[in-house]
Motif scaffolding. Structure first.
Motif, mmCIF file in Angstrom:
data_model
loop_
_atom_site.group_PDB
_atom_site.id
_atom_site.type_symbol
_atom_site.label_atom_id
_atom_site.label_comp_id
_atom_site.label_asym_id
_atom_site.label_seq_id
_atom_site.Cartn_x
_atom_site.Cartn_y
_atom_site.Cartn_z
ATOM 1 N N LEU A 137 0.825 -1.209 0.000
ATOM 2 C CA LEU A 137 0.000 0.000 0.000
ATOM 3 C C LEU A 137 0.855 1.253 0.000
ATOM 4 O O LEU A 137 0.595 2.201 -0.757
ATOM 5 N N ARG A 138 1.867 1.280 0.830
ATOM 6 C CA ARG A 138 2.771 2.440 0.892
ATOM 7 C C ARG A 138 3.483 2.657 -0.435
ATOM 8 O O ARG A 138 3.712 3.784 -0.839
ATOM 9 N N ARG A 139 3.835 1.584 -1.094
ATOM 10 C CA ARG A 139 4.557 1.695 -2.368
ATOM 11 C C ARG A 139 3.602 1.775 -3.560
ATOM 12 O O ARG A 139 4.053 1.917 -4.687
ATOM 13 N N ARG A 140 2.309 1.606 -3.287
ATOM 14 C CA ARG A 140 1.296 1.615 -4.338
ATOM 15 C C ARG A 140 1.657 0.627 -5.455
ATOM 16 O O ARG A 140 1.693 0.970 -6.633
ATOM 17 N N SER A 141 1.942 -0.597 -5.025
ATOM 18 C CA SER A 141 2.405 -1.603 -5.971
ATOM 19 C C SER A 141 1.839 -2.973 -5.635
ATOM 20 O O SER A 141 2.068 -3.493 -4.537
ATOM 21 N N TRP A 142 1.131 -3.546 -6.588
ATOM 22 C CA TRP A 142 0.651 -4.911 -6.427
ATOM 23 C C TRP A 142 1.810 -5.891 -6.437
ATOM 24 O O TRP A 142 1.721 -6.982 -5.894
ATOM 25 N N TRP A 143 2.916 -5.527 -7.081
ATOM 26 C CA TRP A 143 4.077 -6.403 -7.186
ATOM 27 C C TRP A 143 4.566 -6.814 -5.799
ATOM 28 O O TRP A 143 4.857 -7.990 -5.557
ATOM 29 N N TYR A 144 4.650 -5.857 -4.881
ATOM 30 C CA TYR A 144 5.124 -6.166 -3.522
ATOM 31 C C TYR A 144 4.146 -7.090 -2.806
ATOM 32 O O TYR A 144 4.549 -7.999 -2.087
ATOM 33 N N TRP A 145 2.863 -6.855 -2.996
ATOM 34 C CA TRP A 145 1.857 -7.666 -2.330
ATOM 35 C C TRP A 145 1.887 -9.103 -2.863
ATOM 36 O O TRP A 145 1.894 -10.062 -2.087
ATOM 37 N N LEU A 146 1.927 -9.240 -4.189
ATOM 38 C CA LEU A 146 1.916 -10.582 -4.794
ATOM 39 C C LEU A 146 3.198 -11.351 -4.516
ATOM 40 O O LEU A 146 3.154 -12.524 -4.118
ATOM 41 N N THR A 147 4.339 -10.702 -4.709
ATOM 42 C CA THR A 147 5.603 -11.426 -4.505
ATOM 43 C C THR A 147 5.852 -11.710 -3.028
ATOM 44 O O THR A 147 6.317 -12.793 -2.680
ATOM 45 N N GLY A 148 5.554 -10.739 -2.177
ATOM 46 C CA GLY A 148 5.742 -10.952 -0.743
ATOM 47 C C GLY A 148 4.840 -12.048 -0.213
ATOM 48 O O GLY A 148 5.273 -12.924 0.543
ATOM 49 N N GLY A 149 3.575 -12.007 -0.624
ATOM 50 C CA GLY A 149 2.632 -13.031 -0.184
ATOM 51 C C GLY A 149 2.990 -14.410 -0.709
ATOM 52 O O GLY A 149 2.970 -15.400 0.027
ATOM 53 N N ALA A 150 3.349 -14.473 -1.988
ATOM 54 C CA ALA A 150 3.683 -15.765 -2.592
ATOM 55 C C ALA A 150 4.969 -16.343 -1.994
ATOM 56 O O ALA A 150 5.047 -17.545 -1.716
ATOM 57 N N ALA A 151 5.966 -15.490 -1.782
ATOM 58 C CA ALA A 151 7.243 -15.981 -1.247
ATOM 59 C C ALA A 151 7.088 -16.484 0.181
ATOM 60 O O ALA A 151 7.548 -17.582 0.512
ATOM 61 N N THR A 152 6.441 -15.700 1.041
ATOM 62 C CA THR A 152 6.315 -16.137 2.435
ATOM 63 C C THR A 152 5.369 -17.332 2.556
ATOM 64 O O THR A 152 5.704 -18.324 3.207
ATOM 65 N N ALA A 153 4.215 -17.253 1.902
ATOM 66 C CA ALA A 153 3.257 -18.361 1.991
ATOM 67 C C ALA A 153 3.841 -19.630 1.378
ATOM 68 O O ALA A 153 3.666 -20.725 1.917
ATOM 69 N N GLY A 154 4.540 -19.479 0.256
ATOM 70 C CA GLY A 154 5.141 -20.647 -0.387
ATOM 71 C C GLY A 154 6.150 -21.344 0.504
ATOM 72 O O GLY A 154 6.147 -22.572 0.622
ATOM 73 N N LEU A 155 7.005 -20.558 1.155
ATOM 74 C CA LEU A 155 8.004 -21.167 2.045
ATOM 75 C C LEU A 155 7.370 -21.776 3.288
ATOM 76 O O LEU A 155 7.776 -22.849 3.742
ATOM 77 N N VAL A 156 6.375 -21.093 3.836
ATOM 78 C CA VAL A 156 5.675 -21.648 5.003
ATOM 79 C C VAL A 156 5.054 -22.990 4.637
ATOM 80 O O VAL A 156 5.166 -23.968 5.381
ATOM 81 N N LEU A 157 4.406 -23.048 3.477
ATOM 82 C CA LEU A 157 3.782 -24.304 3.047
ATOM 83 C C LEU A 157 4.816 -25.389 2.765
ATOM 84 O O LEU A 157 4.605 -26.560 3.117
ATOM 85 N N MET A 158 5.926 -25.017 2.144
ATOM 86 C CA MET A 158 6.963 -26.007 1.854
ATOM 87 C C MET A 158 7.587 -26.567 3.132
ATOM 88 O O MET A 158 7.859 -27.762 3.233
ATOM 89 N N ILE A 159 7.809 -25.700 4.112
ATOM 90 C CA ILE A 159 8.489 -26.127 5.334
ATOM 91 C C ILE A 159 7.543 -26.817 6.311
ATOM 92 O O ILE A 159 7.878 -27.858 6.884
ATOM 93 N N ALA A 160 6.339 -26.267 6.506
ATOM 94 C CA ALA A 160 5.450 -26.793 7.543
ATOM 95 C C ALA A 160 4.188 -27.457 7.008
ATOM 96 O O ALA A 160 3.552 -28.221 7.735
ATOM 97 N N GLY A 161 3.834 -27.192 5.772
ATOM 98 C CA GLY A 161 2.573 -27.704 5.240
ATOM 99 C C GLY A 161 2.470 -29.216 5.246
ATOM 100 O O GLY A 161 1.406 -29.784 5.516
#
Length: 192
Positions: A137-161
């Motif tokens: 929101l601060r950067r007014r960029s969907w790129w940060y939201w999509l990449t940040g969400g995908a990277a953190t969620a992806g790693l959480v799922l890979m490690i603990a899922g």
């Protein structure tokens, strides 16, 4: 239990020592967190670390054999990483994207390990979603939201899922394994 320790006694002492080291790491992360939030107030970091280190229950937990010491360390690291993420990437000027990748990947790995250690650390997941949303929101960029969400969620799922999927298969849909845990430990009398 006389020294020199052998067998199970040696193993317990070594695990307790490891727990103390993890507790020391938590105290250090408490100091770092206070310094990150209030860098001009050095005494505040020392005070926060002291309150943590000398809390009787903290001393008891970090001197015993359990998974709480690792959960506290990873939870503290997750909170510190979240604060750094918001501070460093929440500014509106353009930063370097490689540090964004480094930070969200490290955060995802820490959160995955924390969740695998103790499911109650899952409380950091909504905070992570808020932090990443704030940066986007601060950067007014969907790129940060999509990449940040995908990277953190992806790693959480890979490690603990896999662990939660395993529990769901083994324990008839109980993905946390709580019912099995209660069966092993027994129900409280009277119920809590």
């Amino acid at each position: 239990e006389r020294f020199p320790w052998r067998g199970a006694s040696l193993a317990i002492h070594l695990v307790r020592l490891m727990s103390v080291v993890l507790g020391a790491g938590t105290v250090y992360l408490t100091y770092l967190l206070a310094q990150t939030l209030w860098p001009e107030r050095v005494g505040l970091g020392l005070a926060a670390a002291s309150v943590t280190a000398f809390s009787p229950m903290f001393c008891f937990i970090t001197g015993s054999v359990n998974n709480d010491s690792l959960a506290m360390l990873l939870g503290g690291a997750g909170i510190w990483l979240l604060v750094r993420l918001v501070q460093e990437h929440g500014r509106t000027q353009d930063g370097q994207r490689h540090t964004w990748w480094r930070d969200v990947l490290l955060l995802g790995a820490v959160l995955g390990l924390a969740l695998l250690t103790k499911p109650s650390t899952g409380g950091l997941l909504p905070l992570t979603a808020l932090a990443i949303s704030y940066v986007a929101l601060r950067r007014r960029s969907w790129w940060y939201w999509l990449t940040g969400g995908a990277a953190t969620a992806g790693l959480v799922l890979m490690i603990a899922g896999w662990w939660f999927a395993r529990n769901a298969v083994l324990y008839d849909g109980d993905w946390l394994g709580i019912e099995r845990f209660v069966l092993v430990l027994g129900y409280r009398e009277p119920p809590a």
